[in-house]
Motif scaffolding. Structure first.
Motif, PDB file in Angstrom:
ATOM      1  N   ILE A  88       0.841  -1.205   0.000  1.00  0.00           N
ATOM      2  CA  ILE A  88       0.000   0.000   0.000  1.00  0.00           C
ATOM      3  C   ILE A  88       0.874   1.252   0.000  1.00  0.00           C
ATOM      4  N   VAL A  89       1.918   1.248   0.817  1.00  0.00           N
ATOM      5  CA  VAL A  89       2.826   2.403   0.876  1.00  0.00           C
ATOM      6  C   VAL A  89       3.462   2.643  -0.498  1.00  0.00           C
ATOM      7  N   THR A 116       3.372  -1.724  10.467  1.00  0.00           N
ATOM      8  CA  THR A 116       3.408  -0.401   9.840  1.00  0.00           C
ATOM      9  C   THR A 116       4.771   0.251  10.038  1.00  0.00           C
ATOM     10  N   ARG A 117       5.330   0.147  11.244  1.00  0.00           N
ATOM     11  CA  ARG A 117       6.676   0.700  11.477  1.00  0.00           C
ATOM     12  C   ARG A 117       7.700   0.032  10.567  1.00  0.00           C
ATOM     13  N   ILE A 118       7.628  -1.283  10.436  1.00  0.00           N
ATOM     14  CA  ILE A 118       8.568  -2.007   9.574  1.00  0.00           C
ATOM     15  C   ILE A 118       8.374  -1.594   8.116  1.00  0.00           C
ATOM     16  N   PRO A 122      13.035   3.524   6.303  1.00  0.00           N
ATOM     17  CA  PRO A 122      13.518   4.488   5.317  1.00  0.00           C
ATOM     18  C   PRO A 122      14.311   3.932   4.146  1.00  0.00           C
ATOM     19  N   TYR A 123      14.664   2.687   4.135  1.00  0.00           N
ATOM     20  CA  TYR A 123      15.485   2.217   3.020  1.00  0.00           C
ATOM     21  C   TYR A 123      14.689   1.494   1.929  1.00  0.00           C
ATOM     22  N   LEU A 124      13.392   1.625   1.922  1.00  0.00           N
ATOM     23  CA  LEU A 124      12.575   1.050   0.856  1.00  0.00           C
ATOM     24  C   LEU A 124      12.622   1.937  -0.387  1.00  0.00           C
ATOM     25  N   LYS A 129       7.712  10.324   4.781  1.00  0.00           N
ATOM     26  CA  LYS A 129       8.571  11.262   5.519  1.00  0.00           C
ATOM     27  C   LYS A 129       8.227  11.282   7.005  1.00  0.00           C
ATOM     28  N   GLU A 130       6.967  10.978   7.336  1.00  0.00           N
ATOM     29  CA  GLU A 130       6.521  11.016   8.727  1.00  0.00           C
ATOM     30  C   GLU A 130       5.718   9.765   9.062  1.00  0.00           C
ATOM     31  N   LEU A 131       5.903   9.279  10.280  1.00  0.00           N
ATOM     32  CA  LEU A 131       5.129   8.150  10.789  1.00  0.00           C
ATOM     33  C   LEU A 131       4.521   8.571  12.115  1.00  0.00           C
TER      34      LEU A 131
END
Length: 183
Positions: A88-89, A116-118, A122-124, A129-131
């Protein structure tokens, strides 16, 4: 209303958490021009109207709903939830993601918060930018200490007004007290 704002994604377990946890905030961001996507890990309790109600709420609020097919009170395994959120992201490419907090009593909320955190690491290929995390009233194990308080006081009544009556009495009663406490 501002246009061409980056999308925002809410990742939540069952339908109704979007209103009980972050509905007013989502409405405020929607009013600021952000496209809102709400991903539910499942359809809610068997025999309930939660999914149907969520579609009606989304139509009224003007946000897009994405459905997962995880079983209520049995979300998992973690790697499958993480893959679902990652997909989804990568599709929505949200600037900001908001989901459950890790201290929630509900097992589906906790595992989805971790997934969701996983999924937002940031390396995907694309990472938000924000969680953010939200508190669903009545479901937090430990005190929910936020690093920011986002004032959505212009919307709390309209957020709850979107919520169907059978759920409203069950879940919304602690909200006015929590709002007073947080200010």
């Amino acid at each position: 209303m501002a246009q061409n704002r980056p999308p925002i994604l809410a990742v939540l377990a069952p339908p109704d958490d979007e209103l009980l946890g972050c509905g007013a905030t989502l409405l405020k961001w929607k009013d600021a021009g952000h496209p809102i996507h709400v991903a539910f890990g499942g359809f809610g309790r068997v025999g309930s109207t939660q999914a149907r109600d969520a579609v009606r709420v989304a139509d009224q609020a003007g946000w897009h709903v994405i459905w997962g097919d995880f079983t209520d009170n049995a979300f998992g395994p973690l790697h499958e939830l993480t893959e679902w959120v990652e997909g989804i992201v990568q599709k929505v490419k949200p600037w900001r993601v908001i989901g459950h907090n890790a201290g929630d009593l509900n097992q589906d909320h906790r595992i989805l918060a971790e997934a969701t955190r996983i999924a937002c690491r940031p390396y995907l290929l694309f990472a938000p930018k924000e969680l953010w995390a939200c508190e669903v009233a009545g479901g937090t194990l430990t005190p929910f200490w936020s690093s920011i308080f986002f004032d959505a006081s212009a919307h709390p009544t309209s957020s709850l007004a979107l919520h169907p009556a059978p759920h409203r009495g069950r879940s919304s009663s602690p909200l006015p007290e929590r709002r007073r406490h947080r200010r």
